[in-house]
Design a protein around this motif. Sequence first.
Motif, PDB file in Angstrom:
ATOM      1  N   LYS A 266      31.661  84.633  51.542  1.00  0.00           N
ATOM      2  CA  LYS A 266      31.320  83.305  51.023  1.00  0.00           C
ATOM      3  C   LYS A 266      32.289  82.885  49.924  1.00  0.00           C
ATOM      4  O   LYS A 266      32.824  81.773  49.943  1.00  0.00           O
ATOM      5  N   SER A 285      33.892  81.497  56.340  1.00  0.00           N
ATOM      6  CA  SER A 285      32.543  80.919  56.423  1.00  0.00           C
ATOM      7  C   SER A 285      31.802  81.449  57.641  1.00  0.00           C
ATOM      8  O   SER A 285      30.601  81.736  57.573  1.00  0.00           O
ATOM      9  N   THR A 288      30.612  84.832  56.855  1.00  0.00           N
ATOM     10  CA  THR A 288      29.420  84.770  56.005  1.00  0.00           C
ATOM     11  C   THR A 288      28.166  84.628  56.846  1.00  0.00           C
ATOM     12  O   THR A 288      27.166  85.322  56.639  1.00  0.00           O
ATOM     13  N   ILE A 395      23.456  78.307  54.009  1.00  0.00           N
ATOM     14  CA  ILE A 395      24.769  78.316  54.662  1.00  0.00           C
ATOM     15  C   ILE A 395      25.135  76.900  55.123  1.00  0.00           C
ATOM     16  O   ILE A 395      26.295  76.482  55.037  1.00  0.00           O
ATOM     17  N   ASP A 398      26.403  75.104  52.151  1.00  0.00           N
ATOM     18  CA  ASP A 398      27.749  75.574  51.794  1.00  0.00           C
ATOM     19  C   ASP A 398      28.803  74.983  52.716  1.00  0.00           C
ATOM     20  O   ASP A 398      29.878  74.552  52.277  1.00  0.00           O
TER      21      ASP A 398
END
Length: 592
Positions: A266, A285, A288, A395, A398
Amino acid sequence: MLRYATYLLVKKTGLGAAMLVVLSVLCQSVSAVAQTSGIDSLKKEIRQLVVRNRYVPAAKAYEQLGGLYHKLYGYNKYTLDSYFNSLKYYSLDGDSAGYYNAQLSIGDYYLHDYFMQPSAEKYLNKARQYFERTRNMPKVIECRLALANIAQQKNPIPAGLLTDLRETERMSEQNKQEFSQAYALNLLANTYLRFKNPDSAQYFVNRSLILSKRLNIRWLISLNHFYQGIVEQFGNHSEKAIDAYQRSYTLAEAEKNVAMLRELSKHSADAYSHMGNYKSAYESSLKTLDFANQFYESEQTKSIRLQELDSQIKTLAVEKQLAEEQSQGQRFLNSVLVGVLLISIAGVAALVFLRRQQKLIARQQAVIAQQQIRQLELKSLRAMIEGQEGERSRIARDLHDGLGIQLSRIKLFVEAHQEQLPLSVKEPLNQFLDEACTETRLISNDLRPYALSTFGLIPALEDLVQKLNLVNETTLVLEHYGELPTLGEEASAMLFRVIQELLNNALKHAHAQTITVQIMTNDETALISVDDDGQGGDFSEEPTNGNGLANIKSRIAYLGGQVMWQSEAGKGTSVMISLPMQKLIKSTTVIA
């Protein structure tokens, strides 16, 4: 596979590099076999110790077994089972020091998972109270550090945490506990990072790194490199941050620390994004998301979360069994009294009344125990669902707020300077940016649909059906009848996931021309049906195989509803769901 890898290395770098890879693979295999052999040997030794009633050596052997399991599998339930067995045999021998040391080990192990931290606090506080009474300062320090680790993750951070950590670091130095001192310095660094004070954080992380390297504590070295990377990001030194993250990543990967790998991926994505390396940011990403799924969706993690609840259920079951045994003994005594007091009608009447009261109490206790067991099962299910939905939302935010915004900025910049780019570069660049933006939006929307949180269930389903119609040859139709009241966010999220899973299954397996979703509601009940005209199948037995169908059943059961499959070969499949409306309206717990 090994021969092919060797051939490629011979071709590219020569025979020497190839032999190094072969030797590395063989060494890893030999190490895994050696660890497995050590586990089997230790299990055999434990069985012999238990047979001879040597409980303390058996308890210590179980602690050693737990360490071997962790080294082989990472975060796993077998290690936890070993620690609980150690707790059991220390208790049988009456070894209080060993018993509370095992409590400390269990509390430390639960810290791997955020959802198990309340249970971790319970075990750690019990251990700390005992070691403070016995003035065992190294163990007191260890308990203080573990509890501080939990406290620094809370929001807001407790006001006195920095003072407690400085005192713990001073106690560690006075008692010559170098490992505890290194860990206290590491926790101080992380706490200052949470207070957005990178200068103080850098001071403490450098001190912790020196100690941890001298002691060769690999997981602590990895954690210190991770915090060094965050400090560099505060100073906008993205390249140095990436270098620190990569050093931490190598150590965390060797330790099989999936939670650590998730956080490293991340933060690496953020650093790559600030550097303008959006391809690497996008790849990080995706890593992650993959590590998050490995940790929260893995059977090991779920089983560990359930293990604490199972222990509570077993405790209730033991209490229920004791109550039943006491009731049986009381009934025997009552039978004797009946024989003695047959000459007295009043005594017999009183005895009958007493027995009836006891049976009523026993039934009430059994009902209460069943209700408590059901509540614990629901609590376990809620924890898993909240973990899944919460991780998806985080997520998705993000991706949308980080990578999505950066990609949009790049696209605007390219569009503003198209005249300066040659045609051979401009067209492929625009195409790549469009594909990256589209893929990011699709992933973010799939994890947490914007329409669901903004407009509600029906608009979100309409948006889902519209998007699926654009990319599939099968025609999807959504029909709803009756006024659907405002649902709780938890109920809306669960129903959306259930319908989404049913549509995906139908599109993947049914080979249908049309799929119809119908939602019918009144004041008491909500009915949902998903029908297709595909190839159908044999649902004479209830479908229980597969995580998708299991998730559907568990979510509907949690909402107090029922689900039924009907299908016939060549005539399609129909899924009927019935839900109580009151449960949907009152399910207002936010999943975030």
